[in-house]
Structures are given as structure tokens and as C-alpha cells.
Scaffold this motif. Structure first.
Motif, short mmCIF file in Angstrom:
data_model
loop_
_atom_site.label_atom_id
_atom_site.label_comp_id
_atom_site.label_asym_id
_atom_site.label_seq_id
_atom_site.Cartn_x
_atom_site.Cartn_y
_atom_site.Cartn_z
N PHE A 94 13.54 14.65 21.08
CA PHE A 94 14.43 14.21 22.16
C PHE A 94 15.54 13.31 21.63
N LEU A 95 15.24 12.43 20.66
CA LEU A 95 16.21 11.45 20.19
C LEU A 95 17.37 12.10 19.44
N VAL A 96 17.07 13.09 18.58
CA VAL A 96 18.13 13.67 17.75
C VAL A 96 19.22 14.32 18.59
N PRO A 97 18.92 15.26 19.50
CA PRO A 97 20.01 15.83 20.30
C PRO A 97 20.61 14.85 21.29
N PHE A 98 19.82 13.90 21.79
CA PHE A 98 20.33 12.95 22.77
C PHE A 98 21.48 12.12 22.18
N SER A 117 24.19 7.10 14.64
CA SER A 117 23.55 6.44 13.48
C SER A 117 22.17 5.92 13.82
N ALA A 118 22.03 5.23 14.97
CA ALA A 118 20.75 4.60 15.31
C ALA A 118 19.80 5.57 16.03
N ILE A 119 20.23 6.11 17.18
CA ILE A 119 19.32 6.93 18.00
C ILE A 119 18.95 8.22 17.26
N ILE A 124 15.71 11.62 13.30
CA ILE A 124 15.71 12.41 12.07
C ILE A 124 14.68 11.87 11.08
N ALA A 125 14.61 10.54 10.95
CA ALA A 125 13.63 9.94 10.03
C ALA A 125 12.20 10.31 10.44
#
Length: 503
Positions: A94-98, A117-119, A124-125
């Protein structure tokens, strides 16, 4: 969910088709998500024009993306252990595309520090760590090296394809439209969450069925040997009772030796509990002491050479434009860069297998020297071919020094301290990668040229090579010292006295 659901037993020597499907899934997701962090610099010039920002602010976006994606891996591992692979996969998917979808509405580049960079970096990490955990737990140890090698090639394949795709998207839809389309592409990660969840339930049912079969088999074997065991136990009990009747009350320890020994071991472990905890803390602190002098050299060398090359990768397009080449020519340079980086990743592995007498610090030192040569070619280049060769050597250096660093660290640091040592390395490399981008961008804005930046990167590569050489010398000295007996001077004196008496 508990991680025990994913752990592969020793009996699973031949992974089934479901394991290979899971492996294909994590490889594709890694190529899709993790591959963007090293090719995001392809949008450098267009972002600078779209947001009307300076080079320092623009370079900070990819620098933070690389830094957070590398340094957050330590926390991602802890979160996966706490909440399980399935929940962590859903959240990261959810975080990567968001982050990219929200960037479509961003009007100032500083907001990209949070959205992309952050979200997206945290997502990704986490996805990258999840892919590593899945490979470790689904495949036996004999298949893990080849699986990790194939898994690592996904980043380079993405590095070849992403610049070509980004160029088309930028020409057609602009920067904001590219963010929106990339966010839609990254939503395919949700499919990985569904498939991995199914994979987990499938393996859980299979493991339960295998456990039931094993338990039923043990029950049948136990029933067949029950009478035989009862006879043996009764005879042993009778023998012990007869022996105790002929002993003094204070000497009746027959049959209780194991109990006394277990009680003694438990008492010793309880007494040694604080000592073991103290030793664990000392193992962390000893990384900064003389005991790990080679690790200090490795730590400093890696902290100098790797973040500098990561930053060069983010500035590649602008450096090509500064040299007088077009953006299309700059984007094509990612192809030889990733090809050379792909092949260089296998050099440390092959050297470890076939050149066993080669010191673990020789290859990192050689890759740093290649990094110096790459910056020299970039600095003196006047034609496109020379510039491509210099950029390719950067890929050769960056792709090889990273696995060589990990192999060297695993050799010089104990297994108990290696998780802390490797986590510290990754965190520092990520933090420095985040900071060098704005610094080099500021130098370009102030000086109007990348000459200072290229020279600085070359100097950092030279310092890294020097520190790797010091680690090599230190390792050889320690090896020689360990081979010599501690009482060598006394032995030499004694032999001289014997010779004198004979004379």
C-alpha cells in the motif's frame, strides 16, 4: 501470524512448485519496486524544470529515497518478525503506490521528500526485506545462493528498462503524469500480497498434514514397542531399588544423577544469565574497539566509497547535460551501467569459490580503484563513447564493491556480532547516501560545474581503497601472529642454551 508457518524443515530438500511460484513473485515485485530507487535520477532534469527548483533540492529526493530504502531495512526486519510476512506485505504494497499517487497533486518539490522519499521508501525497504526472508524460509540452504543471485539481477534488469520507460512517459505525460502512472504500476504489488497469503495457507495445511502423518506413524511405532519398553523399565527400576537398599541414606544418588546434573546446569544458566546479557552488549560495543580493527577499516572504507557512487548515479543525467550531451543520451547510459553492475555482482561470489587463497579485502580495494578510474574518465571525457565507458566503470565498481564488502565483513566478524555489524553498515551507508546528494547539488549550484563533485568522488574512492588496503595488512599481520606460538622467544632462548651446552 507466527513466522513458524514459513520456516522450511530439513525434510523439504526439494521445493515444490508453490515455492518456485513464490520465488517468481518476489523477484518480480523486487524488480518492480526496488529497481526504481537507482533509476529515479532519470527524472532529475525534468523535475528541476517542472518544480523550478535548484539542484540541491532536486538531488535530495533520490538521495533520501536511496538512504531510507537502505537504512530502514533494519527496522523492517523487526516489524516483519513482530507482525508476520502477510501483514507486512499488505502494508508495504500500500505504501509504495500511495506515495507516488499522492505526488500527482504535489506543487513543490519539498513535499516529495515525504511522499516519495519517506512513504514509498519505507514500503520499498520492507518489500526488499520480505523478498529476502521468503527466499531464506522457502528454500534449503543449498539452493539459496543461486536464488539470491537470480533475485539480485532484477534490480539491474529494472535499471535497464525503467529509464527507457520514464523517457517515454515524461515526453507524453510530464512529471506529474509519470508519478501517476508509476503509482498505478506499483499497485500490482497487491497481487503479490494475495499470492503470498495463499502460499502461506497452502504451506501451513501441508505442514499440518505432514505432522499428522508423522504423529500417527510415531504412535504406531510406540504401540509396537510398548511391552518391550515396560519390561526394560521394570527391570531397571528393580535393579536400582535393590542397590539403594544396600547403601547409606546420604549416598542414595543412583538414578538421580541426571536430575542433579540438570539442576546444576539450570543453576549455572541462571547465574550466567546476567553475564550472557552483558556479553551481548559487549559484542556490540566491541565493534568500536581494537578487537575489531579490521571491521573499523571496512566500515570507514564502505562509508566513503559506496554512498559517493550512489550519489553519482542520481546525478548522472545532469552530469551528461553539463558535458553537452542530450537527455536521451544520458538515459541510454543506464543500460551499460546496469549491464556492468550485473556481471560485477558475480565476481566476488566466483572469487570466493575458486580463489580461496585470495584475501577478502583484495576485491573491494580493486573495485575502489576502478571507481577512481571511472571518475577520471568522466572528468576528461570529451566524446560520448568515453563518457559511456566512465559510466560503465561506475556500474562495475558499485555492483562489485557491495557484495565484496558483505563477504569480507562476514569473514572478519563473528556470527553473533554480524547481524549488528551488517545492520550498522547498511544504516550508515543509507544515511550518508541521503546527505551527499544535497551537498553535491549545492556544489554544482555554487560553482556552476560538476568538476568539484567528480574530484571529490574520486578522492573518496581513493580513501576507500587505502582503508581496504590497511584492513588487508591488518588481517595478514593478525594471521601471521596467530600462526606463531606465544612462547616463541622463550623457545628460541632454550634452543640456544641447549646448543651452547652441547658445544
Amino acid at each position: 501470524m507466527s513466522n513458524k508457518e514459513y520456516i522450511m524443515t530439513e525434510n523439504d530438500k526439494y521445493p515444490d512448485a508453490n515455492c518456485w511460484i513464490g520465488f517468481i513473485i518476489v523477484c518480480m515485485v523486487t524488480m518492480l519496486d526496488f529497481g526504481i530507487i537507482f533509476t529515479f535520477g532519470a527524472m532529475f532534469v525534468d523535475m528541476m524544470e517542472a518544480f523550478e527548483s535548484d539542484r540541491s533540492s532536486t538531488a535530495t529526493v533520490q538521495s533520501l529515497l536511496i538512504g531510507i530504502s537502505l537504512s530502514f531495512s533494519v527496522l523492517s526486519g523487526a516489524l516483519i518478525s513482530q507482525f508476520g510476512l502477510t501483514k507486512a506485505t499488505w502494508v508495504s504494497s500500500f505504501l509504495v503506490p500511495f506515495g507516488f499517487l499522492v505526488s500527482f497533486f504535489v506543487t513543490k518539490i519539498h513535499y516529495l521528500y515525504i511522499t516519495i522519499s519517506a512513504i514509498s521508501g519505507i514500503g520499498i525497504a520492507t518489500i526488499h526485506v520480505i523478498s529476502i526472508v521468503v527466499i531464506q524460509q522457502m528454500f534449503p540452504q543449498r539452493l539459496q545462493p543461486i536464488c539470491f543471485a537470480i533475485h539480485g539481477t532484477g534490480v539491474n534488469i529494472a535499471g535497464i528498462l525503467y529509464p527507457l520507460l520514464i523517457e517515454r512517459l515524461l515526453d507524453t505525460y510530464g512529471v506529474h503524469g509519470t508519478f501517476l502512472i508509476l503509482g498505478g504500476m506499483f499497485m500490482n504489488s497487491f497481487a503479490a500480497s494475495i499470492l503470498l497469503s495463499y502460499n502461506t495457507r497452502y504451506r501451513k495445511v501441508n505442514s499440518r498434514q505432514a505432522e499428522k502423518i508423522k504423529c500417527s506413524k510415531n504412535t504406531r511405532d510406540g504401540a509396537n514397542s510398548k511391552a518391550e519398553s515396560d519390561n526394560t523399565v521394570s527391570s531397571e527400576t528393580e535393579h536400582i531399588c535393590r542397590a539403594e537398599d544396600h547403601m547409606l541414606p546420604g549416598d542414595k544418588t543412583i538414578g538421580n544423577e541426571n536430575t542433579l546434573s540438570d539442576e546444576k546446569d539450570i543453576t549455572e544458566r541462571e547465574d550466567a544469565g546476567p553475564e550472557l546479557e552483558k556479553r551481548t552488549y559487549l559484542s556490540v560495543l566491541s565493534l568500536l574497539t581494537k578487537q575489531y580493527k579490521m571491521y573499523i577499516f571496512l566500515f570507514l572504507a564502505s562509508a566513503m566509497c559506496i554512498p559517493a557512487l550512489n550519489t553519482f548515479l542520481g546525478l548522472t543525467v545532469d552530469i551528461f547535460v553539463w558535458k553537452g550531451f542530450s537527455v536521451s543520451q544520458a538515459l541510454f547510459s543506464f543500460v551499460p551501467f546496469n549491464v556492468f553492475s550485473l556481471f560485477s555482482k558475480f565476481i566476488p561470489v566466483l572469487a570466493k569459490k575458486y580463489l580461496k587463497r585470495l584475501s577478502c579485502f583484495v576485491l573491494p580495494m580493486c573495485f575502489c580503484i576502478i571507481g577512481i578510474l571511472s571518475q577520471l574518465l568522466v572528468y576528461v571525457s570529451a566524446d560520448y563513447i568515453t563518457m559511456l565507458v566512465g559510466t560503465s566503470l561506475v556500474g562495475l565498481s558499485l555492483g562489485g564493491v557491495f557484495p565484496a564488502m558483505l563477504i569480507a565483513g562476514a569473514k572478519i566478524v563473528s556470527k553473533r556480532a554480524w547481524p549488528v555489524a551488517s545492520g550498522l553498515l547498511m544504516t550508515v551507508i543509507g544515511v550518508l547516501s541521503s546527505g551527499l546528494g544535497p551537498v553535491f547539488g549545492r556544489l554544482r549550484d555554487n560553482n556552476g560545474t560538476y568538476t568539484t563533485t567528480i574530484i571529490t568522488i574520486g578522492i573518496l574512492q581513493a580513501a576507500g581503497a587505502l582503508l581496504y588496503m590497511l584492513a588487508l595488512i591488518s588481517r595478514k599481520n593478525e594471521f601471521t601472529k596467530n600462526r606463531l606460538p606465544e612462547n616463541l622467544p622463550q623457545e628460541m632462548s632454550r634452543l640456544k642454551e641447549i646448543d651452547a651446552e652441547r658445544v
